[in-house]
Design an enzyme around this catalytic site. Structure first.
Site, PDB file in Angstrom:
ATOM      1  CB  SER A 108      -4.569  -6.666  11.506  1.00 14.44           C
ATOM      2  OG  SER A 108      -3.629  -5.762  11.005  1.00 14.44           O
ATOM      3  CB  SER A 109      -3.526  -5.383   6.300  1.00 13.39           C
ATOM      4  OG  SER A 109      -3.011  -4.291   7.053  1.00 13.39           O
ATOM      5  CB  CYS A 110       0.127  -6.564  10.410  1.00 14.47           C
ATOM      6  SG  CYS A 110      -0.585  -7.359  11.837  1.00 14.47           S
ATOM      7  CE1 TYR A 137      -2.906  -6.825  14.772  1.00 17.33           C
ATOM      8  CE2 TYR A 137      -3.565  -7.235  17.045  1.00 17.33           C
ATOM      9  CZ  TYR A 137      -3.873  -6.820  15.761  1.00 17.33           C
ATOM     10  OH  TYR A 137      -5.152  -6.420  15.465  1.00 17.33           O
ATOM     11  CE  LYS A 141      -6.456  -9.783  16.135  1.00 21.52           C
ATOM     12  NZ  LYS A 141      -7.837 -10.070  16.604  1.00 21.52           N
ATOM     13  CG  HIS A 180      -2.737   2.178  14.368  1.00 21.87           C
ATOM     14  ND1 HIS A 180      -3.730   1.792  15.243  1.00 21.87           N
ATOM     15  CD2 HIS A 180      -2.071   1.048  14.050  1.00 21.87           C
ATOM     16  CE1 HIS A 180      -3.670   0.484  15.429  1.00 21.87           C
ATOM     17  NE2 HIS A 180      -2.687   0.005  14.718  1.00 21.87           N
TER      18      HIS A 180
HETATM   19  O1  GFB Z   1       0.338   3.049  11.777  1.00 22.61           O
HETATM   20  P1  GFB Z   1       1.660   2.527  12.228  1.00 22.61           P
HETATM   21  O2  GFB Z   1       2.057   2.767  13.649  1.00 22.61           O
HETATM   22  O3  GFB Z   1       1.700   0.938  12.038  1.00 22.61           O
HETATM   23  O4  GFB Z   1       2.843   3.105  11.284  1.00 22.61           O
HETATM   24  P2  GFB Z   1       1.879   0.001  10.767  1.00 22.61           P
HETATM   25  C1  GFB Z   1       2.655   3.269   9.919  1.00 22.61           C
HETATM   26  C2  GFB Z   1       3.852   4.038   9.347  1.00 22.61           C
HETATM   27  O5  GFB Z   1       3.743   5.410   9.785  1.00 22.61           O
HETATM   28  C3  GFB Z   1       5.228   3.542   9.841  1.00 22.61           C
HETATM   29  C4  GFB Z   1       5.016   5.836  10.271  1.00 22.61           C
HETATM   30  O6  GFB Z   1       6.122   3.583   8.758  1.00 22.61           O
HETATM   31  C5  GFB Z   1       5.599   4.575  10.882  1.00 22.61           C
HETATM   32  O7  GFB Z   1       7.017   4.724  11.045  1.00 22.61           O
HETATM   33  N1  GFB Z   1       4.837   6.947  11.224  1.00 22.61           N
HETATM   34  C6  GFB Z   1       5.296   8.212  11.030  1.00 22.61           C
HETATM   35  C7  GFB Z   1       4.236   6.892  12.423  1.00 22.61           C
HETATM   36  N2  GFB Z   1       5.054   8.987  12.105  1.00 22.61           N
HETATM   37  C8  GFB Z   1       4.375   8.179  12.997  1.00 22.61           C
HETATM   38  C9  GFB Z   1       3.842   8.426  14.290  1.00 22.61           C
HETATM   39  O8  GFB Z   1       3.941   9.530  14.862  1.00 22.61           O
HETATM   40  N3  GFB Z   1       3.195   7.378  14.900  1.00 22.61           N
HETATM   41  C10 GFB Z   1       3.079   6.146  14.298  1.00 22.61           C
HETATM   42  N4  GFB Z   1       2.425   5.164  14.944  1.00 22.61           N
HETATM   43  N5  GFB Z   1       3.599   5.867  13.057  1.00 22.61           N
HETATM   44  C11 GFB Z   1       0.453  -1.592  12.247  1.00 22.61           C
HETATM   45  C12 GFB Z   1       0.718  -2.803  13.128  1.00 22.61           C
HETATM   46  O9  GFB Z   1       1.601  -1.406  11.446  1.00 22.61           O
HETATM   47  O10 GFB Z   1      -0.637  -1.795  11.368  1.00 22.61           O
HETATM   48  C13 GFB Z   1      -0.517  -3.169  13.885  1.00 22.61           C
HETATM   49  O11 GFB Z   1       1.806  -2.510  14.017  1.00 22.61           O
HETATM   50  C14 GFB Z   1      -1.720  -3.257  12.956  1.00 22.61           C
HETATM   51  O12 GFB Z   1      -0.314  -4.411  14.492  1.00 22.61           O
HETATM   52  C15 GFB Z   1      -1.845  -2.034  12.092  1.00 22.61           C
HETATM   53  O13 GFB Z   1      -1.577  -4.378  12.139  1.00 22.61           O
HETATM   54  C16 GFB Z   1      -2.987  -2.191  11.105  1.00 22.61           C
HETATM   55  O14 GFB Z   1       0.861   0.280   9.731  1.00 22.61           O
HETATM   56  O15 GFB Z   1       3.317   0.000  10.330  1.00 22.61           O
END
Ligand code: GFB
Length: 314
Positions: A108-110, A137, A141, A180
C-alpha cells in the site's frame, strides 16, 4: 505466467482478490486455486504449509490482508500489524518451501513517509517518519517487502512487491466505521439523498489529497507485473494524479445526485496530507491505467445500488 499453471489467489473474496480472479478468468486461466478464511486461516503456519505442500501452486497473488480506512487503522493497530505480518510470513515462507515460481505481494502507498516528496518514488521508502494513523499496517507491509527481498537474496526466490495507491471499485467495503473514503462517501451521499437529509458529515478538513485507482486497473497491472517485472524493489501502481477530499466529495455528491450541504468534522483525523505515487517505473515497462475517476465512481455507485437493492430484496 503460463495460463494453464496452478495459480493461487490469497484473499480471493476481497476488493483486490476478487478483481484479480475476474481478470484471470478473462485471460482464460483455468487452474485458479482459492480458499476461504474459514477453510484456511492464513495466520496458522502449519495449516498454510500443509496447503502449499498439497496444492503446490506455481504462481501466488498475495492479496489477503486485514485492511481498512483511517478510523479502523487508528482503533485496531494490534490486529492490523499481527494479522498482516502473520499472513505475509506464513505465505512467503511456504511459497519458498514448496518452490513457487513467482509470488506477487500487494502492499500500500501508506508505507512511504508522511511528508515524502511528491510524487513519491519507490526509493523514498524508509527515509522518514510514517503517518501515525496507519503506522502499524505500514510496518507490516514494509515487513512483507523486506521478507520478499531477503528470501530472494538468500534463497533465490522470485517474489515481487507491488505498492498500489488508494483503491476503489465494486465489491469494496461500505461499512462506514471501517471503509476507505471513497466507498464511505458513496454510501453517505446515497443515504442522505434517499432520506432527504439536509447535510452530510465529511471527516477532517477536506484539504488532504488522495490518488484513486479503479480496482480493475489494479488487477490488470498485477497480471502485467507478474509477467513483466523482476526484482526485489517495490514498484508503485497508480494513475499519476490526485484530488482533494473536498473536490472528491463534490464529485461524488454530483454523481449520486445529492444537493444538500457538506459539513466538515475537524474532530476526525486528516491523516497523510498527500500520497501521490510516482509511476514512471511502471509506465516505463509499458503499462497505463485506463479508467478515469468519474467513470470509476459511476461504475462503483451502480454496483452499490444494485448490491444494496439485491441485499435488501427491494
Ligand atoms: O481513505 P481513508 O480512510 O484512509 O481517508 P487514508 C482518506 C481521507 O479521507 C482522510 C478523509 O483525510 C479522511 O479523514 N475522509 C473524509 C474520510 N470523510 C471520510 C469518511 O467518511 N470515511 C473515511 N474513511 N475517510 C489509508 C490507510 O489511509 O490508505 C490504509 O489507513 C491504506 O492503511 C489506505 O493504506 C490505502 O487514505 O488516509
Amino acid at each position: 505466467m503460463n495460463r494453464t499453471a496452478r495459480i493461487y489467489v490469497a484473499g480471493h473474496s476481497g476488493l483486490v482478490g476478487s478483481a484479480i480472479i475476474h481478470r484471470l478468468r478473462e485471460c482464460d486461466c483455468e487452474n485458479v486455486i482459492v480458499r476461504s478464511s474459514k477453510e484456511l486461516d492464513l495466520r496458522d503456519q502449519t495449516a498454510v504449509n500443509h496447503f502449499f505442500a498439497t496444492e503446490r501452486p506455481e504462481y501466488v497473488f498475495l492479496a489477503a490482508a486485514k485492511v481498512g480506512g483511517i478510523l479502523a487503522n487508528s482503533v485496531f493497530p494490534a490486529q492490523f500489524i499481527y494479522d498482516n505480518i502473520m499472513i505475509e510470513t506464513n505465505i512467503i515462507h511456504a511459497a519458498y518451501k514448496s518452490g513457487v515460481k513467482k509470488l506477487l505481494l500487494l502492499g500500500s502507498s501508506c508505507i512511504y513517509p508522511k511528508f515524502a516528496l511528491q510524487p513519491i518514488k519507490e526509493e523514498y521508502l524508509m527515509t522518514g517518519k510514517l503517518e501515525s494513523t496507519n503506522e502499524a499496517y505500514a510496518v507490516a507491509k514494509i515487513a512483507g517487502i523486506e521478507l520478499c527481498k531477503a528470501y530472494n537474496q538468500q534463497y533465490g526466490t522470485n517474489f515481487i512487491s507491488v505498492m498500489p495507491t488508494n483503491l476503489y471499485g465494486p465489491n469494496d467495503n461500505f461499512d462506514l466505521a471501517s471503509a476507505h473514503v471513497l466507498p464511505a462517501l458513496i454510501r453517505k451521499f446515497h443515504e442522505a439523498k434517499v432520506n432527504s437529509n439536509s447535510s452530510v458529515d465529511i471527516w477532517g478538513t477536506g484539504k488532504p489529497r488522495r490518488e484513486f485507482l479503479y480496482i480493475d486497473d489494479l488487477a490488470d497491472a498485477c497480471l502485467f507485473l507478474m509477467d513483466e517485472y523482476e526484482g526485489s524493489e517495490p514498484i508503485n501502481v497508480g494513475v499519476g494524479e490526485d484530488i482533494s477530499i473536498a473536490e472528491l466529495a463534490e464529485l461524488v455528491a454530483g454523481i449520486v445526485g445529492y444537493q444538500g450541504n457538506i459539513v466538515y468534522n475537524a474532530q476526525m483525523p486528516d491523516g497523510t496530507p498527500r500520497k501521490l505515487l510516482d509511476i514512471s517505473k511502471l509506465t516505463a515497462l509499458g503499462w497505463r491505467p485506463r479508467i478515469v475517476l468519474e467513470d470509476g465512481i459511476r461504475k462503483t455507485y451502480q454496483w452499490y445500488i444494485f448490491d444494496n437493492l439485491e441485499s435488501q430484496n427491494l
